[in-house]
Scaffold this motif. Structure first.
Motif: not given
Length: 408
Positions: A222-227
């Motif tokens: 559930n990492a806070p990353v936007v691809f």
């Protein structure tokens, strides 16, 4: 202010893309993919209940800023291309056509967010206050990077395809860990603003295993990353239809997080979608995949000849969707900008080009001995041996600048 959802096929560059996408979606039972669009190619706004809130946060000053940024980075791109043709750069990677995707997403990020680019995100670099003259040093071959990422939270360019995606997820997991530790220690209220990571890659890079592995980890933790995938239709000479039979944004479903397809030539829509995605990630809701549907108008790099693999009619079709022209129509029709504004933007672009040209000419290669000194933190016997060999080799050319060598 709002948006309109339009079928993605309306924006496909070729009839073949339309057919392949329709056939694949019908065969797999995938519902028609809609694309978020706020600003139509004719410069008029649509309406949408989902992203209208984000678009309404913008005012005339923001819109003018978007245009000024896009115009500046296009002028920079033109100057960098000219410098490469003049032999001042070893290579250049143009971005013309993708200005809205980069400026819209970059301006949606916050200072505490960390950005991982590939090698074409010059517009994002502009929004993160990277000195564009520093950016050119790597392409001139006088630096391994060019800028300090700690100053801007904008990472160095990654030339190895998709290698930045696992780095980004790892960094995002680090942010997540730090926030949990702060909460456990009871200092959450005094902590820095919550941050997210955004990582850029292209449609071609989406076929790399690194992207798949990164999305697995991002979803699992559930990492806070936007691809942020810039689908510019061509992975050098390979069209998107060969990379995927369904819209790239649909891949997010397989990993269990949201995927959004946005008109990448609409800077307002890109900004709205990215702002939502980053807020989603910062609040602990996990990753998001954004597919910005855009087009690389020029060559993949200055070593590429796109006439070998695509029709000029395809390029002409996409030039009609030019992101700068689209926003200019809107600014003029709404009375948000006059001739004086556009003249000022053009003049500032020329000033930027002159600065870039002057800085590049003055950018000399450092003494090669610094490469030996920077290989390891501490002295290393093998490096010392190689340096000694280099010094001995160089001594053999002593005096060549005099006598007969002076006339070369």
């Amino acid at each position: 202010m709002g948006a309109t959802h339009l079928p993605s096929t309306e924006f496909d560059g070729t009839e073949l893309d339309d057919q392949l996408e329709a056939q694949a979606e019908a065969a797999l039972g995938v519902p028609p993919t809609e694309m978020v669009q706020l600003l139509r190619p004719d410069g008029t706004l649509g309406a949408d209940s989902v992203f209208s809130e984000y678009a309404q946060r913008l005012d005339a000053e923001k819109f003018r800023g978007f245009y000024a940024d896009m115009a500046a980075i296009r002028r920079f791109d033109q100057e960098a291309t000219a410098l490469q043709r003049q032999g001042q750069l070893a290579l250049w990677v143009p971005l013309t056509g993708q200005e809205a995707a980069q400026i819209g997403s970059g301006r949606a990020s916050q200072p505490q967010d960390y950005i991982f680019p590939t090698y074409r995100e010059h517009g994002v670099a502009l929004t993160r206050n990277v000195d564009l003259a520093e950016l050119l040093k790597q392409f001139r071959g006088v630096s391994n990077g060019g800028w300090n990422p700690k100053d801007t939270n904008f990472h160095l360019y990654t030339l190895v395809l998709a290698a930045q995606t696992p780095h980004a997820v790892g960094y995002a997991m680090g942010i997540q860990r730090d926030q949990r530790l702060a909460a456990a220690q009871g200092v959450e209220g005094s902590a820095e603003p919550k941050a997210a990571v955004m990582v850029y890659f292209g449609d071609g890079a989406s076929s790399e295993g690194d992207v798949h592995e990164s999305m697995v980890f991002a979803s699992s933790y559930n990492a806070p990353v936007v691809f942020f995938c810039q689908n510019n239709h061509w992975a050098i000479s390979v069209p998107t239809a060969v990379q995927t039979r369904i819209p790239l944004s649909n891949r997010a479903k397989g990993y269990g997080f949201p995927g959004i397809r946005v008109d990448g030539n609409d800077v307002i829509a890109v900004h709205a979608v990215t702002e939502w995605a980053l807020e989603h990630a910062r609040q602990g809701n996990g990753p998001v995949l954004i597919e910005a549907f855009t087009y690389r108008v020029g060559a993949h790099t200055t070593a590429d000849d796109p006439t070998k693999y695509r029709e000029s009619s395809e390029e002409a079709l996409w030039r009609e969707k030019d992101p700068l022209d689209r926003l200019e129509k809107y600014l003029r029709s709404e009375g948000m900008a006059d001739e004086a504004f556009f003249a000022k933007v053009a003049a500032e672009g020329d000033e930027l080009a002159a600065y870039i040209r002057k800085s590049t000419y003055a950018s000399d290669a450092p003494d090669i001995r610094t490469a030996f000194a920077n290989t390891y933190v501490e002295a290393h016997p093998l490096v010392a041996e190689e340096l000694a060999w280099f010094e001995q080799y160089s001594a053999g050319f002593a005096g060549e600048d005099e006598g007969e060598g002076a006339g070369r």
